[in-house]
Write a protein that holds these residues in place. Structure first.
Motif, mmCIF file in Angstrom:
data_model
loop_
_atom_site.group_PDB
_atom_site.id
_atom_site.type_symbol
_atom_site.label_atom_id
_atom_site.label_comp_id
_atom_site.label_asym_id
_atom_site.label_seq_id
_atom_site.Cartn_x
_atom_site.Cartn_y
_atom_site.Cartn_z
ATOM 1 N N LYS A 83 0.791 -1.734 0.046
ATOM 2 C CA LYS A 83 -0.192 0.258 -0.005
ATOM 3 C C LYS A 83 1.103 1.168 -0.104
ATOM 4 C CE LYS A 83 -4.059 -2.355 1.941
ATOM 5 N NZ LYS A 83 -5.060 -2.316 3.326
ATOM 6 N N ALA A 84 2.030 0.849 0.648
ATOM 7 C CA ALA A 84 3.027 2.599 1.387
ATOM 8 C C ALA A 84 3.316 2.968 -0.676
ATOM 9 C CB ALA A 84 4.559 2.114 1.646
ATOM 10 N N GLU A 85 3.701 1.348 -1.201
ATOM 11 C CA GLU A 85 4.743 1.529 -2.952
ATOM 12 C C GLU A 85 3.403 1.980 -3.597
ATOM 13 O OE1 GLU A 85 7.494 1.701 -4.984
ATOM 14 O OE2 GLU A 85 7.375 0.966 -3.136
ATOM 15 N N GLU A 86 2.522 1.482 -3.651
ATOM 16 C CA GLU A 86 1.026 2.200 -4.533
ATOM 17 C C GLU A 86 0.915 3.711 -4.461
ATOM 18 O OE1 GLU A 86 -0.917 1.461 -7.079
ATOM 19 O OE2 GLU A 86 0.559 -0.135 -7.521
ATOM 20 N N ALA A 87 0.881 4.513 -2.615
ATOM 21 C CA ALA A 87 0.772 5.855 -2.795
ATOM 22 C C ALA A 87 2.089 6.386 -3.110
ATOM 23 C CB ALA A 87 0.909 5.747 -1.079
ATOM 24 N N ARG A 88 3.199 5.430 -3.358
ATOM 25 C CA ARG A 88 4.240 6.992 -4.224
ATOM 26 C C ARG A 88 3.969 6.440 -5.148
ATOM 27 N NH1 ARG A 88 7.048 3.161 -0.395
ATOM 28 N NH2 ARG A 88 8.234 4.409 1.327
ATOM 29 N N LYS A 89 3.239 5.415 -6.121
ATOM 30 C CA LYS A 89 3.342 5.104 -7.585
ATOM 31 C C LYS A 89 2.217 6.440 -7.724
ATOM 32 C CE LYS A 89 4.429 0.455 -8.037
ATOM 33 N NZ LYS A 89 4.341 -0.982 -8.497
ATOM 34 N N ARG A 90 1.383 6.760 -7.202
ATOM 35 C CA ARG A 90 0.569 7.376 -7.868
ATOM 36 C C ARG A 90 0.608 8.806 -7.545
ATOM 37 N NH1 ARG A 90 -4.408 5.460 -7.726
ATOM 38 N NH2 ARG A 90 -4.454 3.163 -8.467
ATOM 39 N N GLY A 91 1.930 8.712 -6.466
ATOM 40 C CA GLY A 91 2.468 10.666 -6.508
ATOM 41 C C GLY A 91 2.620 11.451 -5.210
ATOM 42 N N ALA A 92 2.279 10.287 -4.052
ATOM 43 C CA ALA A 92 2.839 10.616 -2.911
ATOM 44 C C ALA A 92 4.189 11.422 -2.598
ATOM 45 C CB ALA A 92 2.153 10.078 -1.800
ATOM 46 N N GLU A 93 4.511 12.420 -1.702
ATOM 47 C CA GLU A 93 5.400 13.217 -1.551
ATOM 48 C C GLU A 93 6.070 12.192 -0.461
ATOM 49 O OE1 GLU A 93 3.448 15.976 -4.218
ATOM 50 O OE2 GLU A 93 3.253 14.640 -2.206
ATOM 51 N N TYR A 94 5.401 11.401 0.433
ATOM 52 C CA TYR A 94 6.234 11.388 1.811
ATOM 53 C C TYR A 94 4.906 9.975 2.103
ATOM 54 C CZ TYR A 94 7.155 16.483 1.365
ATOM 55 O OH TYR A 94 7.754 18.022 1.024
ATOM 56 N N VAL A 95 5.365 9.179 2.641
ATOM 57 C CA VAL A 95 5.379 7.977 3.251
ATOM 58 C C VAL A 95 5.979 7.554 3.620
ATOM 59 C CG1 VAL A 95 4.518 5.367 1.789
ATOM 60 C CG2 VAL A 95 4.276 7.767 0.175
ATOM 61 N N GLY A 96 5.110 6.823 4.549
ATOM 62 C CA GLY A 96 6.198 5.994 5.907
ATOM 63 C C GLY A 96 5.155 5.591 6.743
ATOM 64 N N GLY A 97 5.908 6.192 7.987
ATOM 65 C CA GLY A 97 5.406 5.054 9.386
ATOM 66 C C GLY A 97 6.237 6.097 10.895
ATOM 67 N N GLU A 98 6.762 5.616 11.404
ATOM 68 C CA GLU A 98 7.271 6.639 12.570
ATOM 69 C C GLU A 98 8.707 7.362 11.986
ATOM 70 O OE1 GLU A 98 9.102 3.204 15.503
ATOM 71 O OE2 GLU A 98 7.226 2.459 16.239
ATOM 72 N N GLU A 99 9.191 7.166 11.514
ATOM 73 C CA GLU A 99 10.416 8.135 11.056
ATOM 74 C C GLU A 99 9.634 10.092 10.384
ATOM 75 O OE1 GLU A 99 9.323 5.906 7.126
ATOM 76 O OE2 GLU A 99 9.134 5.925 8.841
ATOM 77 N N ILE A 100 8.257 9.699 9.501
ATOM 78 C CA ILE A 100 7.508 10.845 9.523
ATOM 79 C C ILE A 100 6.807 11.247 10.204
ATOM 80 C CG2 ILE A 100 4.944 11.418 8.233
ATOM 81 C CD1 ILE A 100 5.988 9.148 5.730
ATOM 82 N N ALA A 101 6.481 10.377 11.338
ATOM 83 C CA ALA A 101 5.598 11.009 13.244
ATOM 84 C C ALA A 101 6.295 11.612 13.537
ATOM 85 C CB ALA A 101 5.133 9.740 13.718
ATOM 86 N N LYS A 102 7.499 11.415 13.258
ATOM 87 C CA LYS A 102 8.610 11.869 14.394
ATOM 88 C C LYS A 102 8.666 12.967 13.775
ATOM 89 C CE LYS A 102 13.715 11.071 16.788
ATOM 90 N NZ LYS A 102 14.050 10.427 16.830
ATOM 91 N N ARG A 103 8.795 13.126 12.558
ATOM 92 C CA ARG A 103 9.329 14.264 11.839
ATOM 93 C C ARG A 103 8.471 16.026 12.250
ATOM 94 N NH1 ARG A 103 10.419 14.056 5.959
ATOM 95 N NH2 ARG A 103 11.174 17.157 5.824
ATOM 96 N N ILE A 104 6.820 15.165 12.391
ATOM 97 C CA ILE A 104 5.867 15.531 12.738
ATOM 98 C C ILE A 104 6.031 16.930 13.763
ATOM 99 C CG2 ILE A 104 3.187 16.207 12.797
ATOM 100 C CD1 ILE A 104 3.311 14.388 9.984
#
Length: 236
Positions: A83-104
Motif C-alpha cells: 500500500k505504501a508502494e502504490e501510494a508512492r506510484k500515485r504521487g504521494a510525496e512522503y510515505v512511511g510510518g514512525e520516521e514521518i511521525a517523529k518529524r511531525i
C-alpha cells in the motif's frame, strides 16, 4: 480595528459595500481586482442556516473539483508494504510510518494533506494535537483513513477538498486560482454547492443558503446574489 491598505480600500470602493452580483459577475470582479505579486486563490464563504452547536447540523463533506485547485497538493501517507508502494506510484510525496511521525512531532508541517491506513491510525492518533487544529488529521468520515491510500492520493491530486461548517455555520473553501477562466471557477463552485446541498441536514427549516461571498486571497468579499430559490436554475 484592523487598518486596511490603500489597494484593499480602492478595490472595496470599486466593488461597493452593499451591491450584490451574479456568481459570474462576482468571479469576473475577483479576477479584475487581483493584482498581488503572487497568484491569489479564489475563495468562497457560504453561510448556511445551520446550528453548528447541534451535532446533527454540522455540515462536513468532501468533493472533487472538476478543474482542481491549480496548485500542487503535497500528500503524506502513513502506510506500509504494498500500500505504501502504490501510494508512492500515485504521487504521494512522503510515505512511511514512525520516521514521518517523529518529524511531525519535531515541528515539520511542509505538506497539505494526510492519509493513513487503519493499521497506522494508532500511531497517527498521537499526532492529533498537532494535525487536528490545522485540519490535517485523517478521518474515516472524509475518506482519508482508508485501505486504499493510493486512490485517495490520486483524488487529492485531482482536486479533492474537505469542507466543514465553522462555529458560525459558514463553509470556507478555495475553488481555484485567479488565473482560471470564469468558466472553470464557476464549474468548481457549482460542484461544491451540489455537494453542500447533498449534505443538507434533515433538521434544517426554511432557507439553507443564507449568503455567499467570493474573494481573492488578499481581497475584500464580494457579495453574491444567490438564494435557495435560485439554485435549481443555477445548478442546471
Amino acid at each position: 480595528m484592523r487598518k486596511r491598505g490603500k489597494r484593499y480600500l480602492l478595490i472595496r470602493e470599486k466593488i461597493g459595500r452593499r451591491k450584490e452580483y451574479t456568481p459570474l459577475e462576482a468571479l469576473k470582479l475577483v479576477k479584475e481586482t487581483s493584482n498581488c505579486k503572487f497568484e491569489e486563490s479564489v475563495e468562497v464563504a457560504i453561510a448556511l442556516n445551520v446550528d453548528s452547536k447541534k451535532r446533527g447540523e454540522r455540515v462536513r463533506g468532501t468533493v472533487i473539483l472538476p478543474y482542481g485547485l491549480g496548485r500542487k497538493v503535497r500528500v503524506v501517507v502513513f502506510a506500509a508494504g504494498e500500500k505504501a508502494e502504490e501510494a508512492r506510484k500515485r504521487g504521494a510525496e512522503y510515505v512511511g510510518g514512525e520516521e514521518i511521525a517523529k518529524r511531525i512531532e519535531e515541528g515539520w508541517l511542509d505538506f497539505d494533506a494526510v492519509v493513513s491506513t487503519p493499521q497506522m491510525m494508532r500511531m497517527v492518533a498521537k499526532l492529533g494535537r498537532i494535525l487536528g487544529p490545522r485540519g490535517l488529521m485523517p478521518s474515516p468520515k472524509v475518506g482519508t483513513v482508508t485501505d486504499d491510500p493510493a486512490l485517495v492520493v490520486e483524488q487529492l491530486k485531482k482536486g479533492k477538498i474537505d469542507y466543514r461548517s465553522d462555529a458560525g455555520g459558514v463553509v470556507h473553501a478555495s475553488i481555484g486560482r485567479v488565473s482560471f477562466s470564469e468558466k472553470f471557477l464557476l464549474e468548481n463552485f457549482k460542484t461544491l454547492l451540489k455537494s453542500l446541498i447533498e449534505n443538507k441536514p434533515s433538521t434544517v427549516k426554511g432557507s439553507y443558503i443564507r449568503g455567499v461571498h467570493f474573494s481573492s486571497t488578499m481581497g475584500p468579499g464580494i457579495k453574491v446574489n444567490l438564494r435557495d430559490q435560485d439554485l435549481e436554475n443555477f445548478l442546471v
